[in-house]
Enzyme design. Structure first.
Site, PDB file in Angstrom:
ATOM      1  NE  ARG A  71      32.280  41.330  35.149  1.00  0.00           N
ATOM      2  CZ  ARG A  71      31.683  41.594  36.322  1.00  0.00           C
ATOM      3  NH1 ARG A  71      30.445  42.041  36.340  1.00  0.00           N
ATOM      4  NH2 ARG A  71      32.326  41.423  37.450  1.00  0.00           N
ATOM      5  CD  GLU A 108      38.323  42.861  52.496  1.00  0.00           C
ATOM      6  OE1 GLU A 108      39.094  43.590  53.108  1.00  0.00           O
ATOM      7  OE2 GLU A 108      37.753  43.191  51.430  1.00  0.00           O
TER       8      GLU A 108
HETATM    9  P1  AMP Z   1      37.599  36.357  43.303  1.00  0.00           P
HETATM   10  O1  AMP Z   1      36.681  35.277  43.775  1.00  0.00           O
HETATM   11  O2  AMP Z   1      38.099  37.233  44.401  1.00  0.00           O
HETATM   12  O3  AMP Z   1      38.704  35.813  42.427  1.00  0.00           O
HETATM   13  O4  AMP Z   1      36.721  37.352  42.420  1.00  0.00           O
HETATM   14  C1  AMP Z   1      36.427  37.055  41.095  1.00  0.00           C
HETATM   15  C2  AMP Z   1      35.018  37.411  40.749  1.00  0.00           C
HETATM   16  O5  AMP Z   1      34.666  38.711  41.216  1.00  0.00           O
HETATM   17  C3  AMP Z   1      34.832  37.428  39.254  1.00  0.00           C
HETATM   18  O6  AMP Z   1      33.578  36.831  38.941  1.00  0.00           O
HETATM   19  C4  AMP Z   1      34.897  38.893  38.876  1.00  0.00           C
HETATM   20  O7  AMP Z   1      33.946  39.181  37.866  1.00  0.00           O
HETATM   21  C5  AMP Z   1      34.595  39.645  40.156  1.00  0.00           C
HETATM   22  N1  AMP Z   1      35.588  40.678  40.465  1.00  0.00           N
HETATM   23  C6  AMP Z   1      36.412  40.703  41.540  1.00  0.00           C
HETATM   24  N2  AMP Z   1      37.179  41.798  41.550  1.00  0.00           N
HETATM   25  C7  AMP Z   1      36.852  42.501  40.441  1.00  0.00           C
HETATM   26  C8  AMP Z   1      37.323  43.739  39.867  1.00  0.00           C
HETATM   27  N3  AMP Z   1      38.285  44.469  40.445  1.00  0.00           N
HETATM   28  N4  AMP Z   1      36.770  44.144  38.704  1.00  0.00           N
HETATM   29  C9  AMP Z   1      35.805  43.414  38.109  1.00  0.00           C
HETATM   30  N5  AMP Z   1      35.318  42.254  38.601  1.00  0.00           N
HETATM   31  C10 AMP Z   1      35.840  41.793  39.751  1.00  0.00           C
END
Ligand code: AMP
Length: 184
Positions: A71, A108
């Site tokens: 995205r 996680e």
């Molecule tokens: P992080 O690495 O934990 O910051 O996760 C970010 C990535 O995971 C991004 O590419 C987001 O598109 C996806 N992502 C994580 N959590 C969500 C959520 N609650 N809703 C939509 N996309 C998420």
């Protein structure tokens, strides 16, 4: 109605937030997925989002927007066009056709990996890292590692959505501007 510029921004952002759909237990139980497709399909929210994402970086002299699969590929190129910068994708493993450089990061449970084309950043380039959402910050931190491995300089982080409670921005470079359009 008299609304100053800051006032209008707040009105816009509230409108954008109303076009984010919460989907429970997607892609797995316990996750509240922030679905941006309602915002994308509405021409007004699409346009406003693209404009408001580029605005904070107008004077950063960025040469590249690095967007994260998948995205981050939606608004990454629109930000790039507004800033007269180029766009470079970071993808999941084995998707990019030419020689790549990779970085792994912790999830996680287990770990994940992202890749960038080895020749995609000219040393010293000023780079903005963009994704739709920052949660734990692991993905954006891995993107930072890739950009720096290739000699790029991260001059900004850009997200549509920040999940504040997860404090993902703490994993990013602290001396670099981190902009999120909407916080939840
Ligand atoms: P992080 O690495 O934990 O910051 O996760 C970010 C990535 O995971 C991004 O590419 C987001 O598109 C996806 N992502 C994580 N959590 C969500 C959520 N609650 N809703 C939509 N996309 C998420």
């Amino acid at each position: 109605m008299s609304v100053d510029k800051k006032g209008w921004n707040e009105v816009y952002i509230q409108h954008l937030k109303e076009n984010i759909r919460d989907v429970k237990d997607f892609p797995k139980p316990g996750i509240l997925f922030k679905d941006i497709t309602p915002l994308l399909k509405n021409p007004d929210t699409l346009h406003i989002t693209s404009r408001l994402l580029a605005k904070p970086f107008m004077n950063k002299n960025a040469e590249l927007i690095v967007g994260l699969e998948s995205r981050g590929f939606l608004f990454g190129p629109t930000i790039a066009m507004r800033l007269h910068a180029g766009f470079v994708p970071i993808r999941k493993p084995n998707k990019l056709p030419a020689k790549t450089v990779s970085a792994t990061y912790q999830l996680e449970y287990g770990e994940d990996k992202v890749e960038i084309h080895a020749d995609s950043i000219i040393e010293g380039s000023r780079v903005i890292i963009h994704d739709d959402l920052i949660a734990t910050g692991g993905t954006a931190a891995a993107a930072t590692e890739l950009v720096e491995k290739l000699g790029g300089e991260v001059v900004g982080y850009s997200f549509l959505i920040e999940l504040k409670a997860l404090e993902g921005r703490k994993k990013l470079k602290q001396d670099v501007e981190c902009f999120s359009l909407m916080t939840f």
